[in-house]
Design an enzyme around this catalytic site. Structure first.
Site, PDB file in Angstrom:
ATOM      1  N   GLY A  45     -14.954  43.433  16.376  1.00 50.29           N
ATOM      2  CA  GLY A  45     -14.324  44.617  16.951  1.00 50.29           C
ATOM      3  C   GLY A  45     -12.830  44.591  16.700  1.00 50.29           C
ATOM      4  N   GLN A  50      -4.058  46.562  17.428  1.00 53.93           N
ATOM      5  CA  GLN A  50      -4.096  45.305  16.668  1.00 53.93           C
ATOM      6  C   GLN A  50      -3.676  45.485  15.212  1.00 53.93           C
ATOM      7  OE1 GLN A  50      -8.285  44.251  18.145  1.00 53.93           O
ATOM      8  NE2 GLN A  50      -7.287  42.269  17.901  1.00 53.93           N
ATOM      9  N   CYS A  98     -10.224  36.454  19.798  1.00 52.17           N
ATOM     10  CA  CYS A  98      -9.564  37.715  19.460  1.00 52.17           C
ATOM     11  C   CYS A  98      -8.775  37.508  18.177  1.00 52.17           C
ATOM     12  CB  CYS A  98      -8.628  38.123  20.599  1.00 52.17           C
ATOM     13  SG  CYS A  98      -7.743  39.652  20.283  1.00 52.17           S
ATOM     14  N   LEU A  99      -8.873  38.463  17.263  1.00 58.32           N
ATOM     15  CA  LEU A  99      -8.151  38.349  15.989  1.00 58.32           C
ATOM     16  C   LEU A  99      -6.643  38.288  16.200  1.00 58.32           C
ATOM     17  CD1 LEU A  99     -10.255  40.903  13.907  1.00 58.32           C
ATOM     18  CD2 LEU A  99     -10.322  38.406  13.723  1.00 58.32           C
ATOM     19  N   HIS A 140     -13.817  44.285  25.786  1.00 58.89           N
ATOM     20  CA  HIS A 140     -12.697  43.541  25.192  1.00 58.89           C
ATOM     21  C   HIS A 140     -11.767  44.501  24.438  1.00 58.89           C
ATOM     22  CE1 HIS A 140     -11.097  39.906  22.828  1.00 58.89           C
ATOM     23  NE2 HIS A 140     -10.629  40.955  22.163  1.00 58.89           N
ATOM     24  N   GLU A 141     -12.359  45.396  23.634  1.00 54.33           N
ATOM     25  CA  GLU A 141     -11.538  46.312  22.823  1.00 54.33           C
ATOM     26  C   GLU A 141     -10.839  47.350  23.699  1.00 54.33           C
ATOM     27  OE1 GLU A 141     -10.958  45.277  19.978  1.00 54.33           O
ATOM     28  OE2 GLU A 141     -12.664  43.917  19.819  1.00 54.33           O
ATOM     29  N   HIS A 144      -7.651  46.180  25.065  1.00 58.46           N
ATOM     30  CA  HIS A 144      -6.517  46.291  24.131  1.00 58.46           C
ATOM     31  C   HIS A 144      -5.816  47.642  24.271  1.00 58.46           C
ATOM     32  CE1 HIS A 144      -6.666  42.594  21.827  1.00 58.46           C
ATOM     33  NE2 HIS A 144      -7.932  42.760  21.513  1.00 58.46           N
TER      34      HIS A 144
HETATM   35 NI    NI Z   1      -9.156  41.309  20.718  1.00 58.51          NI
END
Ligand code: NI
Length: 184
Positions: A45, A50, A98-99, A140-141, A144
């Site tokens: 995701g 991000q 998380c990226l 999670h997304e 953000h």
């Molecule tokens: Ni993340």
């Protein structure tokens, strides 16, 4: 186009993202770039902040899990202006990463089902209950989009444990197998 992933310490990750306007001409290109970027980084995701865009836009690609979870074969979806409307009562704990926070993995407790409303790229409105891994990824997304990262949800003790790692990332002392942008 593959874009660099913004890492912890960059202010865009801490901002409340803006609604995607109805006439947003860049939408298709941006969604494609986000899918390309997500595939390259082998994530499941990605939220627009991000990649440095403060917009309420999320892409999810669960096809990478299809080998173990056949129901996710071909699952690639963009969520425009997603909004979590309700949470199920059950919760579970799962190891998240998380990226934007390379090298950090921690268990996070979340509801196992959510009711979420969103628009797809064509503007079609959806309002559905989702559960399991998809519900977790979307929570999670969506965090953000509200300027939150998953480590905000840890216990004070676990937060203390990841503090040094977060500080290192925010100082640019971090590496990843994909292209990143750091604040230093
Ligand atoms: Ni993340």
């Amino acid at each position: 186009m593959i874009l660099p992933i913004y890492t912890y310490g960059l202010s865009v990750l801490r901002k409340e993202a803006e609604e995607v306007p109805a006439d947003f001409s860049e939408l298709e290109t941006l969604v494609q770039d986000m899918f390309d970027t997500l595939a390259k980084s082998e994530g499941v995701g990605l939220a627009a902040p991000q990649i440095g865009r403060s917009l309420r836009l999320v892409v999810v690609d669960l096809d990478v899990l299809a080998e173990d979870e056949p129901q996710y074969a071909g699952f690639r979806k963009a969520y425009v202006n997603p909004e979590i409307k309700e949470y199920g009562r059950q919760q579970d704990t799962y190891d998240e990463g998380c990226l934007s926070l390379p090298g950090i993995n921690e268990k996070v407790k979340r509801p196992t089902s959510i009711r979420i409303a969103w628009k797809d790229v064509d503007g079609t409105e959806h309002d559905e209950w989702v559960e399991g891994f998809l519900a977790r990824v979307l929570q999670h997304e969506c965090d953000h989009l509200d300027g939150k990262v998953f480590t905000d949800r840890l216990s004070p003790l676990r937060k203390q444990m990841v503090k040094k790692k977060l500080l290192a990332i925010s100082k640019g002392k971090v590496s990843a197998a994909y292209k990143i942008k750091t604040s230093h």
